[in-house]
Design an enzyme around this catalytic site. Sequence first.
Site, PDB file in Angstrom:
ATOM      1  N   ALA A   1       1.573   3.744   7.590  1.00  0.00           N
ATOM      2  CA  ALA A   1       1.807   5.162   7.812  1.00  0.00           C
ATOM      3  C   ALA A   1       0.504   5.876   8.163  1.00  0.00           C
ATOM      4  O   ALA A   1       0.516   7.031   8.569  1.00  0.00           O
ATOM      5  CB  ALA A   1       2.430   5.791   6.574  1.00  0.00           C
TER       6      ALA A   1
ATOM      7  N   ASN B   1       0.828  -1.200   0.000  1.00  0.00           N
ATOM      8  CA  ASN B   1       0.000   0.000   0.000  1.00  0.00           C
ATOM      9  C   ASN B   1       0.866   1.255   0.000  1.00  0.00           C
ATOM     10  O   ASN B   1       1.016   1.916  -1.025  1.00  0.00           O
ATOM     11  CB  ASN B   1      -0.964  -0.034   1.189  1.00  0.00           C
ATOM     12  CG  ASN B   1      -1.929   1.141   1.185  1.00  0.00           C
ATOM     13  OD1 ASN B   1      -1.839   2.017   0.332  1.00  0.00           O
ATOM     14  ND2 ASN B   1      -2.835   1.173   2.127  1.00  0.00           N
ATOM     15  N   ASP B   2       1.469   1.562   1.152  1.00  0.00           N
ATOM     16  CA  ASP B   2       2.238   2.803   1.271  1.00  0.00           C
ATOM     17  C   ASP B   2       3.310   2.946   0.188  1.00  0.00           C
ATOM     18  O   ASP B   2       3.578   4.041  -0.279  1.00  0.00           O
ATOM     19  CB  ASP B   2       2.922   2.873   2.645  1.00  0.00           C
ATOM     20  CG  ASP B   2       1.906   3.082   3.761  1.00  0.00           C
ATOM     21  OD1 ASP B   2       0.818   3.607   3.473  1.00  0.00           O
ATOM     22  OD2 ASP B   2       2.221   2.726   4.906  1.00  0.00           O
ATOM     23  N   VAL B   3       3.907   1.824  -0.210  1.00  0.00           N
ATOM     24  CA  VAL B   3       5.011   1.900  -1.172  1.00  0.00           C
ATOM     25  C   VAL B   3       4.543   2.235  -2.581  1.00  0.00           C
ATOM     26  O   VAL B   3       5.351   2.364  -3.493  1.00  0.00           O
ATOM     27  CB  VAL B   3       5.843   0.585  -1.201  1.00  0.00           C
ATOM     28  CG1 VAL B   3       6.478   0.331   0.150  1.00  0.00           C
ATOM     29  CG2 VAL B   3       5.005  -0.590  -1.644  1.00  0.00           C
TER      30      VAL B   3
END
Lengths: 93, 483
Positions: B448, B406-408
């Site tokens: 995050a 997700n965050d990446v």
Amino acid sequence: MDFISIFSIFLLACFVGYFVVWSVTPALHTPLMSVTNAISSVIIVGALIASAAAGSPVSKWLGLAAVVMASVNIFGGFAVTERMLAMYKKKER
Amino acid sequence: MHEVAPINPWVALAYLASGILFIMALRGLSSPASSRRGNRFGILGMTIAVVTTLLTHVPRTADGALDAISIAEVLGAIGIGAVIGIVMARRIAMTAMPQLVAAFHSLVGLAAVAVAAAAYLNPSAFHIADAAGQIFAVSRIEMGLGIAIGAITFSGSVIAFLKLNGNMSGSPIMLPGRHVINLATLAGILGLIGYFLTDQSPWVFWTITALSFVIGFLLIIPIGGADMPVVVSMLNSYSGWAAAAMGFTLGNTAMIITGALVGSSGAILSYIMCRAMNRSFLSVIAGGFGADASAAAGGSKEQRPWKPGSADDAAFLMSQAENVIIVPGYGMAVAQAQHALREMADQLKKEGVNVKYAIHPVAGRMPGHMNVLLAEANVPYDEVFELEDINGEFAQADVAFVIGANDVTNPAAKTDKTSPIYGMPVLDVEKAKTVLFVKRSMGGVGYAGVDNDVFYMDQTMMLLGDAKKMADDIVKALSGGGH
């Protein structure tokens, strides 16, 4: 060996480590961790010296305990690294 | 009794040889092709070090005869360790590698503590004391540092293990005033090591040990799950420095070279991980990242429209595609979806689709975690690419298939200066013609705690469900209907 000789070896080894580790491919960073873990168990050398020495039973038993722990790491670390590395295969063409 | 033993040059050379073999072991990891030979070099180096020590330190009784009982005890200890280690290495699931490595680190730490304690209790056996039993000044410093680093490695790794293994919540535990407590404890340890120079009484030694166990614990509890790759690398580094400190005490080159190698290795990996998250090492150590993630997710958020899709839709889209890039993340590991994913890729390849994998350096719970899982699922390593090597190809890709990451993939890292992940290098999945995003539910956010704009883009189709089941369903759809 005197402190300065040992310290020289240490510093040079730090530089070698720096360059060798940067050349490790990111795909193998997990095996890198498991193999460094195995080799840092070379601390078993100190454990073997302690467990072979006469004079202090407590020291000897601490040494034997450390031998067991370091052996778990050595055998486990190398074996799991071998297992992982065996899985990396190239494409069959 | 206490004179310094003459150093046999062959013994010193044997330890040097094992140190060099360890360097070659790491060197072998520069490519998968040479890696297994490297590992054998490592095993050879360790064998040389152990056999040399065994031969030069044969236990003897007071009258000089061989002490058979002690010899049996030492060999027995090695045997016990060997059985436990090999069984663990055989049985461990590849998804659980981060826990295993953390557990192994804790053992190195505890072994270092035991060796330092043994050396303190019986200094003459290690040739580090004068005739009156006074330990040499330099040895006191080395020993103090060795036991402190060893103890920190141990307790820190135990906490890391418990967090990774799910025995303890992965969310950060924040003690009030923890920075003051930590700094005071660290200062206390360093002060006591200094005082140890003038006074070798047991209370000094054992207080250093106890405080170091405490600080290792305190340092890791405020660090959240997403920062674990940094923590595991950092503890890897510490285990190396602990071995080096003991190498100084024993004047042993194999231990010093290894300690320096492992210490730098862990430090470099920590640096790579920090850079991949655009975070400073200090901010990771300070902890607390992701602590308010759940709060942010639960807050009043505008509902934006998104497009749901099914396994059949995904199968159709991908079978029509020319280039597909798969982006795996920790969610794939949790769902054990790697094998199903590889089957999906095989089906696509049969249909003439060009499939590649894109790996972000912090995908997973330890450096290189995704690569091992894909290798386990028989994905050839030359189909797997690192971020900087593949990021330019998303613009030409027909489908980016994001599974468990997700965050990446969050473009906010490039555009939104207020985002907590701003500046982090991310995979440019939004540049692909179509994005297929496999996700458990729309509610959850990444570690995050930020929303991902990719979910709401026109070309994105959200595939909600368990990663493994979704991949299995896509395989079924592909093999069933074809085009």
